[in-house]
Design an enzyme around this catalytic site. Structure first.
Site, PDB file in Angstrom:
ATOM      1  N   GLY A 166      33.293  10.428  55.827  1.00  0.00           N
ATOM      2  CA  GLY A 166      31.969   9.706  56.168  1.00  0.00           C
ATOM      3  C   GLY A 166      30.793  10.608  55.714  1.00  0.00           C
ATOM      4  N   GLU A 185      43.439  11.895  53.221  1.00  0.00           N
ATOM      5  CA  GLU A 185      42.005  11.811  53.473  1.00  0.00           C
ATOM      6  C   GLU A 185      41.358  13.360  53.276  1.00  0.00           C
ATOM      7  OE1 GLU A 185      40.972   8.139  55.376  1.00  0.00           O
ATOM      8  OE2 GLU A 185      41.602   9.513  57.053  1.00  0.00           O
ATOM      9  N   GLY A 210      36.925   3.761  56.251  1.00  0.00           N
ATOM     10  CA  GLY A 210      36.378   3.832  57.422  1.00  0.00           C
ATOM     11  C   GLY A 210      34.951   3.013  57.733  1.00  0.00           C
ATOM     12  N   GLY A 211      33.852   3.841  57.368  1.00  0.00           N
ATOM     13  CA  GLY A 211      32.489   3.101  57.544  1.00  0.00           C
ATOM     14  C   GLY A 211      32.372   1.689  56.639  1.00  0.00           C
ATOM     15  N   HIS A 258      44.901  11.188  62.343  1.00  0.00           N
ATOM     16  CA  HIS A 258      43.770  11.092  61.566  1.00  0.00           C
ATOM     17  C   HIS A 258      43.104  12.472  61.945  1.00  0.00           C
ATOM     18  CE1 HIS A 258      39.405  10.012  60.481  1.00  0.00           C
ATOM     19  NE2 HIS A 258      39.782   9.029  59.729  1.00  0.00           N
ATOM     20  N   SER A 291      35.114   8.085  52.301  1.00  0.00           N
ATOM     21  CA  SER A 291      34.046   7.425  51.466  1.00  0.00           C
ATOM     22  C   SER A 291      34.059   6.504  50.319  1.00  0.00           C
ATOM     23  CB  SER A 291      33.221   8.736  50.803  1.00  0.00           C
ATOM     24  OG  SER A 291      32.776   9.453  52.026  1.00  0.00           O
ATOM     25  N   ASN A 320      39.684   1.107  59.062  1.00  0.00           N
ATOM     26  CA  ASN A 320      39.605   2.030  60.406  1.00  0.00           C
ATOM     27  C   ASN A 320      38.230   1.818  60.991  1.00  0.00           C
ATOM     28  OD1 ASN A 320      39.624   3.911  62.389  1.00  0.00           O
ATOM     29  ND2 ASN A 320      39.539   5.535  61.079  1.00  0.00           N
ATOM     30  N   TRP A 321      38.135   1.024  62.100  1.00  0.00           N
ATOM     31  CA  TRP A 321      36.929   0.805  62.697  1.00  0.00           C
ATOM     32  C   TRP A 321      36.433   1.907  63.482  1.00  0.00           C
ATOM     33  CZ3 TRP A 321      35.082  -4.533  64.635  1.00  0.00           C
ATOM     34  CH2 TRP A 321      35.034  -5.434  63.850  1.00  0.00           C
ATOM     35  N   LYS A 322      37.187   2.830  63.785  1.00  0.00           N
ATOM     36  CA  LYS A 322      37.138   4.049  64.440  1.00  0.00           C
ATOM     37  C   LYS A 322      36.428   3.480  66.009  1.00  0.00           C
ATOM     38  CE  LYS A 322      36.086   6.747  60.553  1.00  0.00           C
ATOM     39  NZ  LYS A 322      35.546   8.058  60.013  1.00  0.00           N
ATOM     40  N   GLU A 368      40.011  12.930  62.570  1.00  0.00           N
ATOM     41  CA  GLU A 368      39.303  13.285  63.762  1.00  0.00           C
ATOM     42  C   GLU A 368      40.053  13.483  65.038  1.00  0.00           C
ATOM     43  OE1 GLU A 368      37.034   9.331  62.919  1.00  0.00           O
ATOM     44  OE2 GLU A 368      36.058  10.573  61.276  1.00  0.00           O
TER      45      GLU A 368
HETATM   46  C1  PEP Z   1      38.304   7.333  57.708  1.00  0.00           C
HETATM   47  O1  PEP Z   1      37.957   7.573  58.868  1.00  0.00           O
HETATM   48  O2  PEP Z   1      39.455   7.291  57.669  1.00  0.00           O
HETATM   49  C2  PEP Z   1      37.456   7.296  56.479  1.00  0.00           C
HETATM   50  C3  PEP Z   1      38.026   7.178  55.364  1.00  0.00           C
HETATM   51  O3  PEP Z   1      36.094   7.255  56.710  1.00  0.00           O
HETATM   52  P1  PEP Z   1      35.258   6.772  55.490  1.00  0.00           P
HETATM   53  O4  PEP Z   1      35.510   5.961  54.769  1.00  0.00           O
HETATM   54  O5  PEP Z   1      33.891   6.126  56.540  1.00  0.00           O
HETATM   55  O6  PEP Z   1      34.919   8.150  54.905  1.00  0.00           O
END
Ligand code: PEP
Length: 242
Positions: free
Chosen positions: A163, A157, A223-224, A90, A202, A8-10, A92
């Site tokens: 994050g 999640e 994500g990141g 999600h 994470s 997920n590049w957000k 967010e």
């Molecule tokens: C996400 O945004 O779906 C996610 C899991 O982010 P991260 O891996 O950065 O915690």
């Protein structure tokens, strides 16, 4: 079941980043399915660069097929741009856009109608976990976000793990994924047995193999760490073989 490793590049990335990233994904380990969900404006460029070797997804879609919805994107538009998946609900989006379970259910139906595979995200906040309510919160999200004919993927999640560099214990992931599987079967019958349940929050190269080896973990939503192809591939390499 082959695991699905989804990035997920957000709200990150530029058109100029696509070619190098797509070329790096040419080294994809063969035992997993890879999926990249970039921002909408990058989808078409990604689709051309990847040529179908890695799946593509959007990060949201509207519940309607078209209409006067400024700033929104429909599921069929995502499909048209090369997507075969879409992330929905999600945390967010739930938090920043006030998305409700009922709205997420409407979006899920729209995604399925357009031929996309929805990835519906659920997860508790830190406060809800501390209050001992994590499983009940997630069961409620599933009950109201998934349509009765749901065909797609669920991503667990925990909001407090996204994050932050924090992850639940292996025992907590195992317990939650087991609870999600039981809820899916209660809601969907036998179809609930085949829904992939991703873990997200994470996930990094250093913890991926142990998280992906846990029971009922069918892959990861990253994500990141998905922004660097090298890290994303290292996570994918940690998935167990079939
Ligand atoms: C996400 O945004 O779906 C996610 C899991 O982010 P991260 O891996 O950065 O915690």
């Amino acid at each position: 079941m082959r695991q699905l490793i989804a990035g997920n590049w957000k709200m990150h990335g530029r058109l100029a980043d696509v070619a190098a990233y797509a070329a790096a994904l040419g080294q994809t380990p063969g035992h997993v399915d890879l999926l990249v969900c970039p921002p909408f404006p990058l989808l078409d460029r990604f689709s051309a660069a990847l040529g179908g070797s890695v799946a593509l997804g959007g990060q949201d879609c509207h519940a309607q097929a078209q209409g006067a919805h400024t700033g929104d994107v429909s599921a069929s538009m995502l499909k048209d741009a090369g997507a075969s998946y879409v992330i929905l609900g999600h945390s967010e989006r739930r938090e920043n856009h006030g998305e409700t379970n009922a709205e997420i259910c409407g979006k899920t139906l729209a995604a399925m109608a357009a031929g996309l595979t929805p990835i519906v995200c659920v997860g508790e906040t830190g406060t809800e976990r501390e209050a001992g309510a994590a499983e009940e919160v997630v069961r409620t999200q599933l009950r109201h976000s998934l349509p009765s004919d749901f065909a797609g993927v669920v991503a667990y999640e925990p909001v407090w793990a996204i994050g932050t560099g924090k992850t639940p214990t292996e025992a907590d992931v195992t317990a939650m994924h087991g609870a999600i599987r039981a809820a899916l079967v209660a809601q969907l019958g036998a179809a609930g047995l085949t829904v992939k349940i991703l873990y997200g929050g994470s996930v990094k190269p250093g913890n991926a193999a142990s998280l992906l080896a846990l029971p009922e973990v069918g892959g990861a939503l990253v994500g990141g760490a998905s922004l660097k192809a090298e890290d994303f591939l290292a996570i994918a390499a940690g998935a167990p073989g079939v």
